[in-house]
Design a protein around this motif. Structure first.
Motif, PDB file in Angstrom:
ATOM      1  N   ALA A   1      58.786 -33.514 111.113  1.00 29.74           N
ATOM      2  CA  ALA A   1      58.523 -34.356 112.285  1.00 29.74           C
ATOM      3  C   ALA A   1      59.247 -35.694 112.159  1.00 29.74           C
ATOM      4  N   PHE A   2      59.145 -36.317 110.974  1.00 34.96           N
ATOM      5  CA  PHE A   2      59.843 -37.584 110.746  1.00 34.96           C
ATOM      6  C   PHE A   2      61.344 -37.403 110.929  1.00 34.96           C
ATOM      7  N   SER A   3      61.894 -36.346 110.353  1.00 33.23           N
ATOM      8  CA  SER A   3      63.345 -36.108 110.409  1.00 33.23           C
ATOM      9  C   SER A   3      63.826 -35.967 111.847  1.00 33.23           C
TER      10      SER A   3
ATOM     11  N   LEU B   1      67.006 -38.181 115.820  1.00 33.66           N
ATOM     12  CA  LEU B   1      67.201 -38.212 117.269  1.00 33.66           C
ATOM     13  C   LEU B   1      67.526 -39.629 117.719  1.00 33.66           C
ATOM     14  N   SER B   2      66.845 -40.616 117.127  1.00 35.48           N
ATOM     15  CA  SER B   2      67.126 -42.012 117.456  1.00 35.48           C
ATOM     16  C   SER B   2      68.576 -42.360 117.133  1.00 35.48           C
TER      17      SER B   2
ATOM     18  N   ALA C   1      62.679 -44.003 117.429  1.00 36.89           N
ATOM     19  CA  ALA C   1      62.623 -44.797 116.206  1.00 36.89           C
ATOM     20  C   ALA C   1      61.176 -45.156 115.860  1.00 36.89           C
ATOM     21  N   PHE C   2      60.412 -45.622 116.850  1.00 39.30           N
ATOM     22  CA  PHE C   2      59.025 -45.984 116.600  1.00 39.30           C
ATOM     23  C   PHE C   2      58.178 -44.747 116.298  1.00 39.30           C
ATOM     24  N   SER C   3      58.536 -43.615 116.913  1.00 38.68           N
ATOM     25  CA  SER C   3      57.794 -42.381 116.630  1.00 38.68           C
ATOM     26  C   SER C   3      57.993 -41.951 115.185  1.00 38.68           C
ATOM     27  N   SER C   4      59.214 -42.112 114.678  1.00 44.00           N
ATOM     28  CA  SER C   4      59.459 -41.736 113.274  1.00 44.00           C
ATOM     29  C   SER C   4      58.651 -42.622 112.333  1.00 44.00           C
ATOM     30  N   ALA C   5      58.563 -43.920 112.652  1.00 45.79           N
ATOM     31  CA  ALA C   5      57.771 -44.827 111.823  1.00 45.79           C
ATOM     32  C   ALA C   5      56.284 -44.496 111.918  1.00 45.79           C
ATOM     33  N   LEU C   6      55.836 -44.087 113.110  1.00 43.00           N
ATOM     34  CA  LEU C   6      54.431 -43.714 113.290  1.00 43.00           C
ATOM     35  C   LEU C   6      54.094 -42.457 112.488  1.00 43.00           C
ATOM     36  N   VAL C   7      54.965 -41.470 112.537  1.00 45.30           N
ATOM     37  CA  VAL C   7      54.753 -40.245 111.748  1.00 45.30           C
ATOM     38  C   VAL C   7      54.665 -40.587 110.270  1.00 45.30           C
ATOM     39  N   LEU C   8      55.540 -41.478 109.811  1.00 45.39           N
ATOM     40  CA  LEU C   8      55.542 -41.877 108.407  1.00 45.39           C
ATOM     41  C   LEU C   8      54.242 -42.592 108.045  1.00 45.39           C
TER      42      LEU C   8
END
Length: 477
Positions: A348-350, A355-356, A398-405
């Motif tokens: 999910a993070f990847s 994508l960003s 970008a914010f979604s990747s940080a949220l998943v992390l």
């Protein structure tokens, strides 16, 4: 009559492919045709069976070329323009189909006559020699050429001018002491650019599953990661070369991509095809030392990247989703090579993170390409008015990747893997810093057209990534 007048009384005939231009229109035309419709590949063998002229005419009937974008030999072209201005008759004598030859002649405006392939008469070698002798007599013309197909014409010319010769023409030139036109030769840097060695760093994602499972000192896994890295790097370079063949016309109109080895004519398409064969042999051969699951992932990567080159890159949003998926495939390849399970969190993070970055790439293209409103970027599915939505989607990813992390770091899995999980909490703001900085610089027009390459080369990004890596290792110690 002085020497100049004597020279101007003799026509100068010039070959096209490899001589006046640093490419071969037969090969270029074939890739333009296949990009237009890959199914033409099934007709090519039948055209080849009909002879070279049949193949050339079949391609020429179905495509057009842009004469203005071709890589001309500037030294030779400057000479032709000078001699034409002084009154010398300049003849384009080429085995290229007349449709292409006439288009180039009209663009340059320096040719008094065009001799080219018409119908099923392939105007090369003996036929070209006969046509020039019929028009100007044996020894009644000078001739500029470059290959073994020009040797018979050299013998019939008063003076021969050898341009960027192949080994046959080079031997002839050395034996006869003919005039040569110097052209730059490929260097090691040219080969490195062809392979896009800097892009191999993306394949370091293969090691991510091993690192996250804390198997830093597992020699078997390290060896498997190295083999997978070599395999993916070789296959990736082969696909990059193939992609360059399909994008020659577009690359030549791009500010920086026009300097790529094949777009500029520094390397020939046949050389690139040979390199593809060698690279695929290395990539697949190395992959055979790993698990069948790795070979399946590698095969999927080859299929998806080829589809991207042929079609997906021109589809709105499909292109960026494919790019993000290709980064994630590298992670899956590392898991398949080492036998480590990949978590939902990592995938999910990847997807969101890459994508960003893929959207940054498209945003930069939209910012730097001058196109009227309502028209799409050449070879892409985006318009100028898409800039804002592309930027919004990129920042959201970008914010979604940080949220998943962040959610991952509060999960049970982290508490089981990391004795000191609080040490890895700074990874979330580190990811935000990297992605937000990339987007800010993109809006300032200070971003490289490939954000991954920018992160690799940018010292601030390198320091932040290093800090994150250290925290990850210490947190799991």
């Amino acid at each position: 009559m002085d020497a100049r007048s004597d020279r101007n009384a003799i026509p100068l005939a010039v070959d096209l492919d490899g001589t006046l231009i640093a490419t071969d229109l037969l090969w270029e035309g074939l890739f333009i045709l296949l990009k237009k419709n890959p199914l033409y590949i099934f007709l090519v063998p039948f055209w080849i069976a009909g002879g070279p002229a049949r193949l050339k005419q079949a391609i020429a009937q179905r495509i057009d070329i842009d004469p203005a974008s071709l890589p001309y030999r500037e030294v030779l072209l400057c000479r032709l323009r000078t001699e034409h201005a002084e009154g010398r008759k300049i003849v384009l004598a080429t085995g290229t189909p007349r449709k292409f030859a006439d288009a180039i002649a009209a663009h340059l405006g320096i040719f008094d006559q065009v001799l080219a392939t018409d119908g099923l008469a392939n105007l090369t070698s003996g036929r070209k020699r006969a046509s020039l002798i019929a028009a100007y007599g044996d020894g009644g013309f000078d001739y500029a050429g470059n290959s073994r197909h020009d040797l018979q014409v050299f013998d019939a010319a008063r003076n021969a001018i050898v341009v960027a010769p192949d080994r046959h023409a080079a031997r002839w030139q050395a034996a006869h002491g003919a005039e040569t036109v110097p052209v730059p030769k490929p260097t090691l840097q040219t080969i490195v650019k062809m392979l896009r060695v800097h892009q191999w760093l993306k394949n370091s994602l293969i090691a991510v599953p091993m690192v996250l499972s804390h198997e830093y000192f597992n020699t078997d896994m390290i060896w498997e990661c190295l083999l997978a890295f070599v395999s993916f790097s070789a296959v990736a370079s082969a696909i990059y070369i193939l992609n360059d063949f399909f994008d020659l016309a577009l690359d030549r109109k791009h500010l920086t991509k026009r300097n790529r080895p094949f777009a500029s004519g520094a390397l020939s398409i046949p050389f690139g095809l040979g390199a593809i064969a060698v690279l695929l042999a290395i990539g697949i051969g190395t992959g055979l030392f790993l698990s069948p699951e790795f070979m399946a992932v590698l095969g999927g990567y080859m299929v998806v990247t080829t589809a991207y080159s042929l079609s997906f890159k021109r589809m709105l949003l499909v292109d960026v989703l494919t790019l993000a998926g290709l980064y994630t495939i590298r992670v899956l390849a590392g898991a398949a090579a080492t036998g480590v399970d990949v978590s939902f969190w990592l995938l999910a993070f990847s997807i969101f993170f890459f994508l960003s970055l893929a959207l940054v790439k498209r945003f930069v293209e939209l910012r730097t390409t001058a196109i009227p409103p309502g028209e799409r970027i050449a070879g892409r599915g985006y318009r100028t008015e898409d800039q804002e939505i592309v930027a919004q989607a990129g920042m959201a990813s970008a914010f979604s990747s940080a949220l998943v992390l962040a959610l991952y770091m509060d999960s049970v899995a982290v508490r089981e893997l990391y004795p000191h999980p609080w040490l890895i909490w700074p990874l979330a703001p580190i990811v935000l810093y990297l992605t937000m900085r990339v987007w800010i610089l993109a809006r300032r027009n200070e971003m490289h057209d490939d954000p991954v390459v920018f992160i690799i080369r940018d010292w601030r990004s390198q320091i932040v990534v290093l800090i994150g890596a250290v925290m990850l290792v210490i947190g799991g110690w």
